[in-house]
Motif scaffolding. Structure first.
Motif, PDB file in Angstrom:
ATOM      1  N   TYR B  32      79.132  -3.426  -6.036  1.00 27.85           N
ATOM      2  CA  TYR B  32      78.748  -3.321  -4.625  1.00 27.85           C
ATOM      3  C   TYR B  32      79.702  -4.207  -3.846  1.00 27.85           C
ATOM      4  CZ  TYR B  32      75.862  -3.962  -0.418  1.00 27.85           C
ATOM      5  OH  TYR B  32      75.400  -4.024   0.876  1.00 27.85           O
ATOM      6  N   PHE B  33      80.302  -3.622  -2.783  1.00 26.93           N
ATOM      7  CA  PHE B  33      81.380  -4.300  -2.074  1.00 26.93           C
ATOM      8  C   PHE B  33      81.102  -4.244  -0.569  1.00 26.93           C
ATOM      9  CE2 PHE B  33      84.034  -4.758  -5.778  1.00 26.93           C
ATOM     10  CZ  PHE B  33      83.588  -3.737  -6.611  1.00 26.93           C
ATOM     11  N   PRO B  34      80.505  -5.303  -0.021  1.00 27.19           N
ATOM     12  CA  PRO B  34      80.231  -5.329   1.411  1.00 27.19           C
ATOM     13  C   PRO B  34      81.300  -6.096   2.186  1.00 27.19           C
ATOM     14  CG  PRO B  34      78.976  -7.050   0.333  1.00 27.19           C
ATOM     15  CD  PRO B  34      79.801  -6.371  -0.743  1.00 27.19           C
ATOM     16  N   TRP B  35      81.363  -5.808   3.461  1.00 22.46           N
ATOM     17  CA  TRP B  35      82.157  -6.595   4.405  1.00 22.46           C
ATOM     18  C   TRP B  35      81.176  -7.241   5.388  1.00 22.46           C
ATOM     19  CZ3 TRP B  35      87.409  -7.478   4.474  1.00 22.46           C
ATOM     20  CH2 TRP B  35      88.172  -6.722   3.586  1.00 22.46           C
ATOM     21  N   TYR B  36      81.410  -8.531   5.653  1.00 21.31           N
ATOM     22  CA  TYR B  36      80.603  -9.254   6.618  1.00 21.31           C
ATOM     23  C   TYR B  36      81.492  -9.674   7.787  1.00 21.31           C
ATOM     24  CZ  TYR B  36      76.378  -9.546   3.777  1.00 21.31           C
ATOM     25  OH  TYR B  36      75.232  -9.234   3.071  1.00 21.31           O
ATOM     26  N   GLN B  37      80.885  -9.683   8.973  1.00 19.01           N
ATOM     27  CA  GLN B  37      81.580 -10.056  10.207  1.00 19.01           C
ATOM     28  C   GLN B  37      80.904 -11.304  10.759  1.00 19.01           C
ATOM     29  OE1 GLN B  37      80.578  -7.660  13.722  1.00 19.01           O
ATOM     30  NE2 GLN B  37      82.754  -7.344  14.096  1.00 19.01           N
ATOM     31  N   GLN B  38      81.717 -12.282  11.148  1.00 21.66           N
ATOM     32  CA  GLN B  38      81.156 -13.518  11.664  1.00 21.66           C
ATOM     33  C   GLN B  38      81.807 -13.890  12.991  1.00 21.66           C
ATOM     34  OE1 GLN B  38      81.959 -17.132   9.409  1.00 21.66           O
ATOM     35  NE2 GLN B  38      80.002 -18.034  10.026  1.00 21.66           N
ATOM     36  N   PHE B  39      80.964 -14.025  14.020  1.00 24.42           N
ATOM     37  CA  PHE B  39      81.432 -14.501  15.314  1.00 24.42           C
ATOM     38  C   PHE B  39      81.229 -16.016  15.392  1.00 24.42           C
ATOM     39  CE2 PHE B  39      82.476 -10.548  17.153  1.00 24.42           C
ATOM     40  CZ  PHE B  39      81.553  -9.624  16.709  1.00 24.42           C
ATOM     41  N   PRO B  40      82.020 -16.693  16.228  1.00 18.48           N
ATOM     42  CA  PRO B  40      81.909 -18.160  16.337  1.00 18.48           C
ATOM     43  C   PRO B  40      80.490 -18.593  16.657  1.00 18.48           C
ATOM     44  CG  PRO B  40      83.886 -17.401  17.448  1.00 18.48           C
ATOM     45  CD  PRO B  40      83.130 -16.164  17.057  1.00 18.48           C
ATOM     46  N   ILE B  48      79.598  -3.277   6.890  1.00 20.85           N
ATOM     47  CA  ILE B  48      79.704  -2.009   6.164  1.00 20.85           C
ATOM     48  C   ILE B  48      79.835  -2.342   4.686  1.00 20.85           C
ATOM     49  CG2 ILE B  48      82.220  -1.948   6.499  1.00 20.85           C
ATOM     50  CD1 ILE B  48      82.063   1.103   6.685  1.00 20.85           C
ATOM     51  N   ALA B  49      79.416  -1.418   3.826  1.00 27.56           N
ATOM     52  CA  ALA B  49      79.492  -1.686   2.392  1.00 27.56           C
ATOM     53  C   ALA B  49      79.793  -0.391   1.649  1.00 27.56           C
ATOM     54  CB  ALA B  49      78.196  -2.297   1.885  1.00 27.56           C
ATOM     55  N   ILE B  50      80.315  -0.528   0.424  1.00 22.72           N
ATOM     56  CA  ILE B  50      80.676   0.642  -0.374  1.00 22.72           C
ATOM     57  C   ILE B  50      80.354   0.381  -1.834  1.00 22.72           C
ATOM     58  CG2 ILE B  50      83.063  -0.043  -0.905  1.00 22.72           C
ATOM     59  CD1 ILE B  50      83.877   2.886  -0.223  1.00 22.72           C
ATOM     60  N   ARG B  51      80.070   1.450  -2.563  1.00 20.24           N
ATOM     61  CA  ARG B  51      79.935   1.379  -4.014  1.00 20.24           C
ATOM     62  C   ARG B  51      81.147   2.043  -4.625  1.00 20.24           C
ATOM     63  NH1 ARG B  51      75.438  -0.581  -5.973  1.00 20.24           N
ATOM     64  NH2 ARG B  51      73.598  -0.763  -4.646  1.00 20.24           N
ATOM     65  N   PRO B  52      81.506   1.717  -5.879  1.00 19.23           N
ATOM     66  CA  PRO B  52      82.759   2.193  -6.454  1.00 19.23           C
ATOM     67  C   PRO B  52      82.789   3.678  -6.821  1.00 19.23           C
ATOM     68  CG  PRO B  52      81.575   0.802  -8.018  1.00 19.23           C
ATOM     69  CD  PRO B  52      80.842   0.714  -6.720  1.00 19.23           C
ATOM     70  N   GLU B  56      85.992   6.207  -0.028  1.00 20.08           N
ATOM     71  CA  GLU B  56      86.072   5.863   1.387  1.00 20.08           C
ATOM     72  C   GLU B  56      84.692   5.954   2.019  1.00 20.08           C
ATOM     73  OE1 GLU B  56      89.532   7.132   4.027  1.00 20.08           O
ATOM     74  OE2 GLU B  56      87.900   8.337   4.860  1.00 20.08           O
ATOM     75  N   LYS B  57      84.462   5.057   2.979  1.00 19.21           N
ATOM     76  CA  LYS B  57      83.218   5.111   3.745  1.00 19.21           C
ATOM     77  C   LYS B  57      83.528   4.731   5.183  1.00 19.21           C
ATOM     78  CE  LYS B  57      78.446   3.539   3.938  1.00 19.21           C
ATOM     79  NZ  LYS B  57      77.402   2.716   3.282  1.00 19.21           N
ATOM     80  N   LYS B  58      83.005   5.550   6.112  1.00 24.12           N
ATOM     81  CA  LYS B  58      83.232   5.299   7.531  1.00 24.12           C
ATOM     82  C   LYS B  58      81.908   5.031   8.226  1.00 24.12           C
ATOM     83  CE  LYS B  58      87.346   8.094   8.420  1.00 24.12           C
ATOM     84  NZ  LYS B  58      87.902   9.223   9.169  1.00 24.12           N
ATOM     85  N   ARG B  61      83.923   2.900  13.999  1.00 26.35           N
ATOM     86  CA  ARG B  61      85.356   2.622  13.951  1.00 26.35           C
ATOM     87  C   ARG B  61      85.777   1.877  12.688  1.00 26.35           C
ATOM     88  NH1 ARG B  61      86.768  -0.929  17.170  1.00 26.35           N
ATOM     89  NH2 ARG B  61      84.771  -1.692  17.946  1.00 26.35           N
ATOM     90  N   PHE B  62      84.836   1.579  11.834  1.00 29.01           N
ATOM     91  CA  PHE B  62      85.117   0.789  10.635  1.00 29.01           C
ATOM     92  C   PHE B  62      85.143   1.676   9.400  1.00 29.01           C
ATOM     93  CE2 PHE B  62      84.799  -3.288  12.701  1.00 29.01           C
ATOM     94  CZ  PHE B  62      83.955  -3.056  13.775  1.00 29.01           C
ATOM     95  N   THR B  63      86.188   1.515   8.586  1.00 28.67           N
ATOM     96  CA  THR B  63      86.349   2.300   7.365  1.00 28.67           C
ATOM     97  C   THR B  63      86.675   1.377   6.212  1.00 28.67           C
ATOM     98  OG1 THR B  63      87.174   4.225   8.596  1.00 28.67           O
ATOM     99  CG2 THR B  63      87.685   4.122   6.240  1.00 28.67           C
ATOM    100  N   ILE B  64      85.996   1.598   5.083  1.00 30.70           N
ATOM    101  CA  ILE B  64      86.376   0.928   3.840  1.00 30.70           C
ATOM    102  C   ILE B  64      87.098   1.957   2.983  1.00 30.70           C
ATOM    103  CG2 ILE B  64      85.638  -0.248   1.753  1.00 30.70           C
ATOM    104  CD1 ILE B  64      83.109  -1.075   3.091  1.00 30.70           C
ATOM    105  N   SER B  65      88.254   1.557   2.456  1.00 30.30           N
ATOM    106  CA  SER B  65      88.940   2.348   1.446  1.00 30.30           C
ATOM    107  C   SER B  65      88.823   1.615   0.123  1.00 30.30           C
ATOM    108  CB  SER B  65      90.422   2.522   1.814  1.00 30.30           C
ATOM    109  OG  SER B  65      90.542   3.228   3.018  1.00 30.30           O
TER     110      SER B  65
END
Lengths: 116, 113
Positions: B32-40, B48-52, B56-58, B61-65
């Motif tokens: 399991y491969f997530p992306w986290y966004q952090q503002f100040p 967004i997150a993806i499994r192997p 690709e997952k959209k 405007r955000f896409t994981i390859s």
């Protein structure tokens, strides 16, 4: 909305002091986590807990301990603070396996701890 | 050692550009491969997150390859906006009840107006 709150946004302590960082979540999550965030190192897991009174070491547990006496509260303890523990500390929670969003961790705003 | 390597450390793009952030992992047990966004001043939040099992997952405007054979994954932000300026963390986790996350070192993105 899930809410994770941390007791202080900023904390200044002296070397050798015992420091308590408190975290409370309001979504009945089973899992809770403590991380420290340092520039260039990302977030590193200190300890986590998957149930009341249960705890597991993360990647960098040295110098820290934790307590979870109630499901909603997870405390990080620095037994004798040192200058190299100056950092941003983040608490997170997540639901148990099988629950909606069980893969997602919900973070608090962080506590910036300075040890002088 | 860092199990998830992230690059670049910082990135500056013009509004409308497509910033790309790359991550690589070693542990094939990660599923399991997530992306986290952090503002100040805020804690990280799941973006967004993806499994192997998908490449690709959209989401908006955000896409994981995802490249399983290369053990690499990347985040693309289409038509980037100044409001996307934040720190982005990739992460990976293994199966388990508590789903511990191993984070990359973070990328500070600045989108210029």
């Amino acid at each position: 909305d899930v809410k994770v709150t941390q007791s202080s946004r900023y904390l200044v302590k002296r070397t050798g002091e015992k420091v308590f960082l408190e975290c409370v979540q309001d979504m009945d999550h089973e899992n809770m986590f403590w991380y420290r965030q340092d520039p260039g190192l990302g977030l590193r897991l200190i300890y986590f807990s998957y149930d009341v009174k249960m705890k597991e070491k993360g990647d960098i547990p040295e110098g820290y301990s934790v307590s979870r006496e109630k499901k909603e509260r997870f405390s990080l303890i620095l037994e004798s603070a040192s200058t190299n523990q100056t950092s941003m500390y983040l608490c997170a929670s997540s639901p148990s396996l099988g629950q909606p969003s069980h893969n997602e961790q919900f973070f608090g705003p962080g506590t910036r701890l300075t040890v002088l | 050692q860092q199990q998830v390597k992230q690059s670049p450390q910082s990135l500056i793009v013009q509004k409308g550009g497509i910033p790309i952030i790359n991550c690589a992992y070693e542990n094939t047990a990660f599923d399991y491969f997530p992306w986290y966004q952090q503002f100040p001043g805020k804690g990280p939040a799941l973006l967004i997150a993806i499994r192997p099992d998908v490449s690709e997952k959209k989401e908006g405007r955000f896409t994981i390859s995802f490249n399983k054979s290369a053990k690499q994954f990347s985040l693309h932000i289409m038509d980037s906006q100044p409001g996307d300026s934040a720190t982005y963390f990739c992460a990976a986790s293994k199966p388990g009840s508590a789903r511990q996350l191993t984070f990359g070192s973070g990328t500070q993105l600045t989108v210029l107006p």
